[in-house]
Write an enzyme that holds these catalytic residues in place. Structure first.
Site, mmCIF file in Angstrom:
data_model
loop_
_atom_site.group_PDB
_atom_site.id
_atom_site.type_symbol
_atom_site.label_atom_id
_atom_site.label_comp_id
_atom_site.label_asym_id
_atom_site.label_seq_id
_atom_site.Cartn_x
_atom_site.Cartn_y
_atom_site.Cartn_z
ATOM 1 N N ASP A 13 4.926 6.843 -14.808
ATOM 2 C CA ASP A 13 6.321 6.483 -15.092
ATOM 3 C C ASP A 13 6.493 6.172 -16.580
ATOM 4 O OD1 ASP A 13 6.881 6.735 -12.428
ATOM 5 O OD2 ASP A 13 7.221 4.600 -12.046
ATOM 6 N N GLY A 39 5.267 6.895 -8.841
ATOM 7 C CA GLY A 39 5.249 7.922 -7.796
ATOM 8 C C GLY A 39 5.463 7.211 -6.476
ATOM 9 N N ASP A 236 13.426 -5.483 -12.658
ATOM 10 C CA ASP A 236 13.277 -4.026 -12.550
ATOM 11 C C ASP A 236 13.241 -3.661 -11.057
ATOM 12 O OD1 ASP A 236 12.587 -1.381 -12.694
ATOM 13 O OD2 ASP A 236 10.720 -1.675 -13.815
ATOM 14 N N ASP A 242 9.873 1.397 -2.294
ATOM 15 C CA ASP A 242 8.472 1.745 -1.990
ATOM 16 C C ASP A 242 7.722 0.517 -1.474
ATOM 17 O OD1 ASP A 242 9.019 4.286 -2.896
ATOM 18 O OD2 ASP A 242 8.456 3.797 -4.952
HETATM 19 O O1 RIB Z 1 10.559 4.929 -6.205
HETATM 20 C C1 RIB Z 1 10.239 4.752 -7.560
HETATM 21 C C2 RIB Z 1 9.437 5.908 -8.036
HETATM 22 O O2 RIB Z 1 10.227 7.067 -8.011
HETATM 23 C C3 RIB Z 1 8.965 5.799 -9.471
HETATM 24 O O3 RIB Z 1 7.714 5.145 -9.574
HETATM 25 C C4 RIB Z 1 8.943 7.233 -9.950
HETATM 26 O O4 RIB Z 1 7.677 7.732 -10.221
HETATM 27 C C5 RIB Z 1 9.641 8.026 -8.846
HETATM 28 O O5 RIB Z 1 8.750 8.710 -8.077
#
Ligand code: RIB
Length: 291
Positions: A13, A39, A236, A242
């Site tokens: 990122d 990711g 942030d 995730d």
């Molecule tokens: O969900 C956040 C992620 O989305 C980031 O880390 C970026 O890499 C994208 O995949």
């Protein structure tokens, strides 16, 4: 045996922090720049590992410097790397992130993530059979995601499908997932522009809507359940979804019921936004217990 097997993306990122998000045709001077691990797949794996789960991963990186750093990070976080292929001549996925006022805008260039093929899944089929729960997102080819959903339903391995970023998928395939965790945009993309409450009602105890700081909702077959989010000061929000998914997988793998699992995931997601970087604020188990 893994508690959680994540099949998905690994990105570096590239985060641009700015007070003002540029408009079309505008140049602005920002405040700072950092490169951090990201990711959606890698983030979900790290979220689960931080909470104490044994986590495996199937994915691809390129043979570049970003790939090496991302693998070191995953290993350092306790994620098993044996299912990750290093692809010669390819670049590791990157995400350009504009961070302003705690909220992000993201462009992903998939690179090696696009090479997570059905053949790669077949090479690691034993990892799927020996996992309590599989977690998928949509930053790898959709045909691979659909292939894994089919395999898991045949092998009776429960799957969380986090349909992010929004993409078209076969309806039959989506429903092979045990749990589906869209946000408010993704649910409309997948199930049509209808009243969200009606969509949730159609898929009780399966479709879990993530609503950012508001929390999450699902239908229990009888009524709509809303699980409130936790108020925090967001530094942030990248990776909050995730963290929710990684924590949800941990909770389900531990046998928690859906309400307890969503509460656990909400709490983890809230803590994650209090620090910079997708993985920067992801909590450990003790952080959850002490909050
Ligand atoms: O969900 C956040 C992620 O989305 C980031 O880390 C970026 O890499 C994208 O995949």
């Amino acid at each position: 045996m893994y508690d959680i097997l994540v099949i998905g993306s690994i990105n570096a990122d590239l985060v641009f922090h700015t007070d003002k998000r540029p408009e079309v045709g505008e140049t602005v001077l920002g405040n700072s720049f950092i490169t951090v691990p990201g990711g959606k797949g890698a983030n979900q794996a790290v979220a689960a590992a931080r909470l104490g789960a044994k986590v495996g991963f199937i994915g691809c990186v390129g043979d570049d410097a970003n790939g090496r750093v991302m693998l070191e990070n995953l290993q350092g976080q306790g994620v098993d790397l044996q299912g990750i292929s290093i692809i010669r001549g390819m670049s590791t996925g990157v995400a350009g992130i504009v961070l302003s006022g705690g909220e992000n805008s993201i462009i992903v260039i998939p690179g090696a993530n696009h090479l997570v093929s059905k053949a790669i899944i077949d090479e690691h089929i034993d990892m799927i059979s020996s996992s309590r729960m599989v977690v998928l997102q949509l930053e790898i080819p959709i045909e691979t995601v659909e292939y894994v959903l089919d395999l898991c339903s045949k092998k009776n391995v429960p799957v969380i499908l986090n349909p992010a970023p929004a993409a078209d998928m076969e309806a039959d395939s989506i429903l092979k997932a045990t749990y589906i965790t869209p946000n408010e945009t993704e649910v409309i993309h997948l199930f049509g522009n209808r009243k969200v409450e009606d969509i949730l009602k159609e898929y009780p105890n399966k479709l879990i809507l993530t609503q950012g700081k508001k929390g999450a909702s699902f239908h229990d077959g009888d009524k709509l359940i809303h699980v409130e989010g936790h108020p925090v000061k967001a530094v942030d929000t990248t990776g909050a979804g995730d963290t929710f998914n990684g924590a949800l997988a941990v909770a389900f793998a531990e046998g928690k019921d859906i309400i307890k699992a969503v509460e656990f995931a909400n709490k983890a997601a809230a803590i994650s936004v209090t620090k910079l970087g997708a993985q920067g604020g992801m909590p450990r188990r003790e952080d959850l217990n002490n909050s």
